[in-house]
Write a protein that holds these residues in place. Structure first.
Motif, PDB file in Angstrom:
ATOM      1  N   ARG A   1      -4.717 -29.729 -21.961  1.00 18.40           N
ATOM      2  CA  ARG A   1      -5.970 -29.985 -21.258  1.00 18.40           C
ATOM      3  C   ARG A   1      -5.759 -30.254 -19.767  1.00 18.40           C
ATOM      4  N   LEU A   2      -4.541 -30.079 -19.280  1.00 18.89           N
ATOM      5  CA  LEU A   2      -4.237 -30.420 -17.897  1.00 18.89           C
ATOM      6  C   LEU A   2      -3.926 -29.173 -17.071  1.00 18.89           C
ATOM      7  N   PRO A   3      -4.695 -28.895 -16.018  1.00 22.99           N
ATOM      8  CA  PRO A   3      -4.403 -27.747 -15.152  1.00 22.99           C
ATOM      9  C   PRO A   3      -2.995 -27.795 -14.553  1.00 22.99           C
ATOM     10  N   LEU A   4      -2.495 -28.996 -14.230  1.00 27.43           N
ATOM     11  CA  LEU A   4      -1.161 -29.100 -13.650  1.00 27.43           C
ATOM     12  C   LEU A   4      -0.092 -28.590 -14.613  1.00 27.43           C
ATOM     13  N   ALA A   5      -0.213 -28.950 -15.889  1.00 21.12           N
ATOM     14  CA  ALA A   5       0.761 -28.485 -16.882  1.00 21.12           C
ATOM     15  C   ALA A   5       0.712 -26.966 -17.013  1.00 21.12           C
ATOM     16  N   TRP A   6      -0.485 -26.403 -17.033  1.00 22.49           N
ATOM     17  CA  TRP A   6      -0.618 -24.950 -17.122  1.00 22.49           C
ATOM     18  C   TRP A   6      -0.085 -24.269 -15.862  1.00 22.49           C
ATOM     19  N   ALA A   7      -0.310 -24.894 -14.698  1.00 27.64           N
ATOM     20  CA  ALA A   7       0.195 -24.325 -13.456  1.00 27.64           C
ATOM     21  C   ALA A   7       1.722 -24.261 -13.474  1.00 27.64           C
ATOM     22  N   LEU A   8       2.361 -25.326 -13.925  1.00 30.37           N
ATOM     23  CA  LEU A   8       3.817 -25.337 -14.009  1.00 30.37           C
ATOM     24  C   LEU A   8       4.315 -24.278 -14.998  1.00 30.37           C
ATOM     25  N   ALA A   9       3.590 -24.107 -16.100  1.00 30.32           N
ATOM     26  CA  ALA A   9       3.981 -23.096 -17.088  1.00 30.32           C
ATOM     27  C   ALA A   9       3.879 -21.690 -16.499  1.00 30.32           C
ATOM     28  N   ILE A  10       2.838 -21.433 -15.714  1.00 30.50           N
ATOM     29  CA  ILE A  10       2.662 -20.103 -15.119  1.00 30.50           C
ATOM     30  C   ILE A  10       3.732 -19.834 -14.067  1.00 30.50           C
ATOM     31  N   VAL A  11       4.072 -20.840 -13.266  1.00 30.02           N
ATOM     32  CA  VAL A  11       5.139 -20.668 -12.270  1.00 30.02           C
ATOM     33  C   VAL A  11       6.462 -20.361 -12.969  1.00 30.02           C
ATOM     34  N   PHE A  12       6.755 -21.101 -14.044  1.00 28.52           N
ATOM     35  CA  PHE A  12       7.990 -20.858 -14.794  1.00 28.52           C
ATOM     36  C   PHE A  12       7.963 -19.470 -15.434  1.00 28.52           C
ATOM     37  N   ALA A  13       6.803 -19.067 -15.938  1.00 33.57           N
ATOM     38  CA  ALA A  13       6.676 -17.743 -16.550  1.00 33.57           C
ATOM     39  C   ALA A  13       6.906 -16.643 -15.522  1.00 33.57           C
ATOM     40  N   ALA A  14       6.360 -16.818 -14.316  1.00 38.75           N
ATOM     41  CA  ALA A  14       6.562 -15.817 -13.266  1.00 38.75           C
ATOM     42  C   ALA A  14       8.039 -15.704 -12.907  1.00 38.75           C
ATOM     43  N   SER A  15       8.704 -16.843 -12.763  1.00 40.05           N
ATOM     44  CA  SER A  15      10.124 -16.848 -12.437  1.00 40.05           C
ATOM     45  C   SER A  15      10.945 -16.143 -13.511  1.00 40.05           C
ATOM     46  N   SER A  16      10.743 -16.519 -14.763  1.00 40.66           N
ATOM     47  CA  SER A  16      11.523 -15.945 -15.863  1.00 40.66           C
ATOM     48  C   SER A  16      11.211 -14.462 -16.058  1.00 40.66           C
ATOM     49  N   SER A  17       9.960 -14.089 -15.870  1.00 38.75           N
ATOM     50  CA  SER A  17       9.573 -12.686 -16.058  1.00 38.75           C
ATOM     51  C   SER A  17      10.258 -11.789 -15.042  1.00 38.75           C
ATOM     52  N   MET A  18      10.306 -12.226 -13.775  1.00 42.35           N
ATOM     53  CA  MET A  18      10.976 -11.419 -12.747  1.00 42.35           C
ATOM     54  C   MET A  18      12.463 -11.268 -13.079  1.00 42.35           C
TER      55      MET A  18
ATOM     56  N   GLN B   1       8.414 -24.570 -20.883  1.00 41.72           N
ATOM     57  CA  GLN B   1       9.422 -23.564 -21.209  1.00 41.72           C
ATOM     58  C   GLN B   1       9.017 -22.707 -22.410  1.00 41.72           C
ATOM     59  N   SER B   2       8.319 -23.278 -23.373  1.00 38.75           N
ATOM     60  CA  SER B   2       7.898 -22.466 -24.518  1.00 38.75           C
ATOM     61  C   SER B   2       6.889 -21.407 -24.082  1.00 38.75           C
ATOM     62  N   ILE B   3       5.946 -21.778 -23.229  1.00 36.52           N
ATOM     63  CA  ILE B   3       4.971 -20.802 -22.729  1.00 36.52           C
ATOM     64  C   ILE B   3       5.641 -19.821 -21.777  1.00 36.52           C
ATOM     65  N   GLY B   4       6.463 -20.343 -20.870  1.00 32.04           N
ATOM     66  CA  GLY B   4       7.098 -19.496 -19.876  1.00 32.04           C
ATOM     67  C   GLY B   4       8.004 -18.445 -20.484  1.00 32.04           C
ATOM     68  N   TYR B   5       8.855 -18.850 -21.421  1.00 30.65           N
ATOM     69  CA  TYR B   5       9.749 -17.883 -22.050  1.00 30.65           C
ATOM     70  C   TYR B   5       8.979 -16.920 -22.950  1.00 30.65           C
ATOM     71  N   GLY B   6       7.873 -17.409 -23.538  1.00 27.22           N
ATOM     72  CA  GLY B   6       7.051 -16.511 -24.351  1.00 27.22           C
ATOM     73  C   GLY B   6       6.474 -15.377 -23.527  1.00 27.22           C
ATOM     74  N   VAL B   7       5.979 -15.704 -22.320  1.00 25.68           N
ATOM     75  CA  VAL B   7       5.448 -14.670 -21.429  1.00 25.68           C
ATOM     76  C   VAL B   7       6.572 -13.757 -20.945  1.00 25.68           C
ATOM     77  N   ALA B   8       7.702 -14.375 -20.570  1.00 25.00           N
ATOM     78  CA  ALA B   8       8.828 -13.584 -20.049  1.00 25.00           C
ATOM     79  C   ALA B   8       9.356 -12.594 -21.070  1.00 25.00           C
ATOM     80  N   ALA B   9       9.235 -12.915 -22.350  1.00 24.00           N
ATOM     81  CA  ALA B   9       9.711 -11.999 -23.390  1.00 24.00           C
ATOM     82  C   ALA B   9       8.900 -10.710 -23.425  1.00 24.00           C
ATOM     83  N   LEU B  10       7.660 -10.750 -22.964  1.00 27.83           N
ATOM     84  CA  LEU B  10       6.805  -9.571 -23.012  1.00 27.83           C
ATOM     85  C   LEU B  10       7.113  -8.581 -21.899  1.00 27.83           C
ATOM     86  N   PHE B  11       7.561  -9.069 -20.744  1.00 31.08           N
ATOM     87  CA  PHE B  11       7.687  -8.205 -19.571  1.00 31.08           C
ATOM     88  C   PHE B  11       8.676  -7.052 -19.754  1.00 31.08           C
TER      89      PHE B  11
END
Length: 434
Positions: free
Chosen positions: A239-256, A372-382
Motif C-alpha cells: 500500500r506504499l508508493p515508496l515501496a513500489w517505487a523502489l521495486a520499479i527502480v530495482f526492476a529497471a536495473s536488473s532488467s537492463m 527484490q521479489s518484484i524486481g527479479y520477477g520483472v527482470a526475468a521477463l525481459f
C-alpha cells in the motif's frame, strides 16, 4: 567489543572460500552469451531458448532467495554452502557437455539454483567469519564479483576459438569446484566455529541516522539479511508508493543487466558487424563500468543524498547509449556500449536505498524481500520478451526501443525513491501509527 584480527589469522580457509565463491557467482552469469554463436554451429539455438537462459538468473535468485534461508536454519551455513557450490560446479561442467538446447537449458537451471543460494549465503558467511573486518571483506567480496563479471566475456571467445566452446564453458566449473575445497575442509576438521560476534545493535535503531561510507559499501554488496520478513510489515508495503517505487527502480536495473548479458553479444554482432570475440570484449567493457559504480554510488547516496541525480544520470546515459546503438551502431560502438553500461549505477543505488529507506532492520528485511521479489520477477521477463521480439521482427530495433521504454517508465519511480523519508514515515503520513 570484538578484537580486530588479521584477515588470514585462524580463518584463511574461510577467506579463500569466500573469494572463490564470489568469483563463481558472477562468472556463471557472464560466460555463456559470448559463445552462443559457437554453440549454434553444433545445434540450433532459437531466440526463445536464449531468452529462457537469460531469464534463468533472476528467476532462480527470487526462488532460492526464499528457499535457502529455510535450509540454512536447518542444516547450517557451511553445509548449505557446500551444496550450493556443488550445484554450481556440476551445472557449469554439464553446460560444457550439453548435446542440444534442452540439455543446455537444464544445466543452466542447475547452475543458477546454486548461484541463487550462494547470493543469499555469502553475506552471512562474511558476517560470521569476519564480523571484525566487515567493511574490508565486503569490499573484497564485491570487487571479486565485479572482476568475475567482466573477465569471462573477455576470454570466453578466445578460449572457444582455440579449444572449443565446451572447454570455454566448462573451465568456470573448475573454478567453482575449487571453492568446495576450503569449505569441505572446514567441515571435516571442525573449523566452522568462530569467536563470539559483537553484540548486535537494537532493532529499533534507525539505519539511516549514522551510516558511514564503509557501511554503505557493505550494504551495497548483497541482501540485507536472510531472516524472514515480518508478514505484517510485508503486507503494508503493498500500500506504499515508496515501496513500489523502489521495486520499479530495482526492476529497471536488473532488467537492463540481464537483458544485456543474454543478448548483447549476439546483438552487437548483428548490428555492429563485429566478430564474436569483439562482441565478448564489449560485453566485458559493459560489465567493467559497474566496478567504479559499486564503489562510489553508496558513498554519494549516504554522504550527499544524491539519489535523484544518480538515478536520472543513469537513465539519461542508458537512453543515450541505446540511441547510439539504434541509430549509429557502426560508429563508436564501444562508446555506446559503455555509456549504456552506466545504467549499472541503479544497482548499488537500489541496494543502499533498501537500507536507508527503513528505520529498523526488521523493516529493511521486509522491504528487501518485497523489492527484490518484484524486481527479479520483472527482470526475468525481459530476456524472453526481447528474444520473442527479435524473432518476430527479424531485427533489433524494437527490442532496443523496449529497453528504452523500460528506462522511461521507471522515471516517476526514481523521483519518488529520492524522497528523504522511510517506509514508516510514509505509512504514518497516510494511515497513522506504524
Amino acid at each position: 567489543m570484538s578484537t580486530v584480527r588479521p584477515l588470514w589469522r585462524g580463518r584463511a580457509l574461510a577467506l579463500l572460500g569466500i573469494v572463490l565463491v564470489a568469483f563463481s557467482l558472477r562468472s556463471a552469469v557472464a560466460s555463456l552469451s559470448p559463445v552462443i554463436d559457437h554453440i549454434a554451429r553444433d545445434f540450433p539455438m532459437s531466440p526463445v531458448v536464449i531468452g529462457l537462459i537469460g531469464a534463468a538468473p533472476p528467476v532462480c535468485f527470487a526462488l532460492f532467495g526464499i528457499i535457502t534461508p529455510l535450509f540454512e536454519r536447518r542444516f547450517g551455513l557451511e553445509r548449505v554452502a557446500v551444496v550450493a557450490i556443488g550445484l554450481m560446479s556440476a551445472g557449469l561442467l554439464l553446460r560444457g557437455l550439453a548435446v542440444d538446447s534442452t540439455s543446455l537449458l537444464a544445466a543452466t537451471a542447475v547452475v543458477f539454483a546454486g548461484v541463487g543460494s550462494g547470493n543469499v549465503l555469502l553475506p552471512p558467511l562474511v558476517k560470521k567469519y569476519f564480523a571484525d573486518r566487515l567493511g574490508v571483506m565486503m569490499t573484497v567480496y564485491s570487487t571479486t564479483m565485479a572482476i568475475s563479471t567482466f573477465l569471462p566475456p573477455l576470454v570466453a571467445v578466445p578460449i572457444a576459438d582455440s579449444l572449443g566452446w565446451r572447454v570455454s564453458l566448462g573451465v568456470w566449473g573448475a573454478f567453482a569446484a575449487m571453492a568446495l575445497v576450503p569449505w569441505v575442509t572446514m567441515l571435516l576438521t571442525g573449523r566452522t566455529r568462530t569467536e563470539p560476534e559483537p553484540e548486535p545493535e537494537p532493532v529499533d535503531r534507525p539505519l539511516v541516522r549514522e551510516s558511514t561510507a564503509q557501511d554503505a559499501v557493505a550494504v551495497s554488496t548483497g541482501p540485507i539479511s536472510t531472516a524472514s520478513a515480518n508478514p505484517r510489515i510485508f503486507g503494508r508495503l503493498w500500500r506504499l508508493p515508496l515501496a513500489w517505487a523502489l521495486a520499479i527502480v530495482f526492476a529497471a536495473s536488473s532488467s537492463m543487466a540481464y537483458a544485456s548479458f543474454a543478448w548483447m553479444p549476439t546483438m552487437l554482432v548483428d548490428i555492429g558487424g563485429v566478430t564474436p570475440a569483439t562482441a565478448g570484449f564489449l560485453l566485458s567493457a559493459f560489465a567493467l563500468v559497474g566496478l567504479p559504480c559499486s564503489m562510489l554510488v553508496p558513498i554519494l547516496v549516504v554522504r550527499f543524498q544524491a539519489t535523484r541525480p544518480l538515478f536520472f544520470f543513469a537513465v539519461g546515459a542508458g537512453l543515450v547509449g541505446l540511441a547510439g546503438l539504434l541509430f549509429f551502431p557502426r560508429i563508436a560502438l564501444a562508446l555506446w556500449v559503455m555509456i549504456f553500461g552506466l545504467t549499472a549505477i541503479m544497482f548499488p543505488l537500489s541496494l543502499v536505498l533498501l537500507s536507508i529507506r527503513a528505520r529498523t532492520a526488521e523493516s529493511a528485511v521486509a522491504l528487501s524481500g518485497f523489492v527484490q521479489s518484484i524486481g527479479y520477477g520483472v527482470a526475468a521477463l525481459f530476456p524472453l520478451v526481447l528474444g520473442l521480439l527479435h524473432e518476430t521482427t527479424g531485427g533489433w530495433q524494437v527490442p532496443l526501443m523496449v529497453l528504452a521504454g523500460g528506462l522511461i517508465v521507471a522515471c516517476p519511480a526514481g523521483w519518488i525513491a529520492g524522497r528523504r523519508q522511510t517506509i514508516e514515515d510514509e505509512w504514518e503520513q497516510r494511515h497513522g501509527r506504524w
